[in-house]
Design an enzyme around this catalytic site. Sequence first.
Site, PDB file in Angstrom:
ATOM      1  N   ASP A   1       0.145 -13.628   1.988  1.00  0.00           N
ATOM      2  CA  ASP A   1       0.804 -12.573   2.771  1.00  0.00           C
ATOM      3  C   ASP A   1       2.172 -13.038   3.261  1.00  0.00           C
ATOM      4  O   ASP A   1       3.162 -12.303   3.140  1.00  0.00           O
ATOM      5  CB  ASP A   1      -0.046 -12.164   3.983  1.00  0.00           C
ATOM      6  CG  ASP A   1      -1.350 -11.482   3.614  1.00  0.00           C
ATOM      7  OD1 ASP A   1      -1.469 -10.988   2.475  1.00  0.00           O
ATOM      8  OD2 ASP A   1      -2.247 -11.464   4.476  1.00  0.00           O
TER       9      ASP A   1
ATOM     10  N   THR B   1      -1.633  -2.135   4.751  1.00  0.00           N
ATOM     11  CA  THR B   1      -2.790  -1.974   5.626  1.00  0.00           C
ATOM     12  C   THR B   1      -3.648  -3.207   5.402  1.00  0.00           C
ATOM     13  O   THR B   1      -4.152  -3.427   4.301  1.00  0.00           O
ATOM     14  CB  THR B   1      -3.589  -0.700   5.300  1.00  0.00           C
ATOM     15  OG1 THR B   1      -3.923  -0.688   3.917  1.00  0.00           O
ATOM     16  CG2 THR B   1      -2.797   0.546   5.645  1.00  0.00           C
TER      17      THR B   1
ATOM     18  N   ASP C   1       0.825  -1.205   0.000  1.00  0.00           N
ATOM     19  CA  ASP C   1       0.000   0.000   0.000  1.00  0.00           C
ATOM     20  C   ASP C   1       0.859   1.256   0.000  1.00  0.00           C
ATOM     21  O   ASP C   1       0.509   2.246  -0.634  1.00  0.00           O
ATOM     22  CB  ASP C   1      -0.927  -0.009   1.217  1.00  0.00           C
ATOM     23  CG  ASP C   1      -1.871  -1.193   1.180  1.00  0.00           C
ATOM     24  OD1 ASP C   1      -2.573  -1.359   0.164  1.00  0.00           O
ATOM     25  OD2 ASP C   1      -1.892  -1.972   2.150  1.00  0.00           O
TER      26      ASP C   1
ATOM     27  N   HIS D   1      -7.546 -10.787   6.287  1.00  0.00           N
ATOM     28  CA  HIS D   1      -6.204 -11.319   6.550  1.00  0.00           C
ATOM     29  C   HIS D   1      -6.130 -12.068   7.880  1.00  0.00           C
ATOM     30  O   HIS D   1      -5.040 -12.343   8.376  1.00  0.00           O
ATOM     31  CB  HIS D   1      -5.167 -10.197   6.480  1.00  0.00           C
ATOM     32  CG  HIS D   1      -5.129  -9.538   5.144  1.00  0.00           C
ATOM     33  ND1 HIS D   1      -4.306  -9.968   4.128  1.00  0.00           N
ATOM     34  CD2 HIS D   1      -5.847  -8.504   4.631  1.00  0.00           C
ATOM     35  CE1 HIS D   1      -4.508  -9.219   3.057  1.00  0.00           C
ATOM     36  NE2 HIS D   1      -5.440  -8.330   3.344  1.00  0.00           N
TER      37      HIS D   1
END
Length: 156
Positions: free
Chosen positions: A97, A63, A51, A69
Amino acid sequence: MADVHDKATRSKNMRAIATRDTAIEKRLAGLLEALGIAFRTQDAALAGRPDFVVDDYRCVIFTHGCFWHHHDCYLFKVPATRTAFWLEKIGKNVARDRRDIALLREQGWRVLVVWECALRGRAKLSDEALSERLEEWICSGEGRADIDIRGIHRSD
């Protein structure tokens, strides 16, 4: 349990969920600007399309929405309908992630994740508290951390 919406309605609702320039991203951008920190946004050349990219400090900031997440906080709730589908989808997000953060770290980037709960909701951090934590981490040179309602947590 079946979905409460038909397929067309669910699809319309899902398309309406923003993936950039969200309220939490706008709040964080304002705090970074107030700190005088130059940044770029949504760099597709970097893993995970961070981001915020702060080139001067060789760091990136994500973020993360607590639901999408799977953050262990009051904003995450396992859906009552299509539970297996959602847990699989969210699990894939978490795995992606981890992979993206590992790639960024291998490339020499420092990584900060700011969780949605720190930015909005009943327990959010004040602008002053959040700014202090952002500045502390950015200037520290530490490699990996998260900011949530409990403060900053180093992960190196």
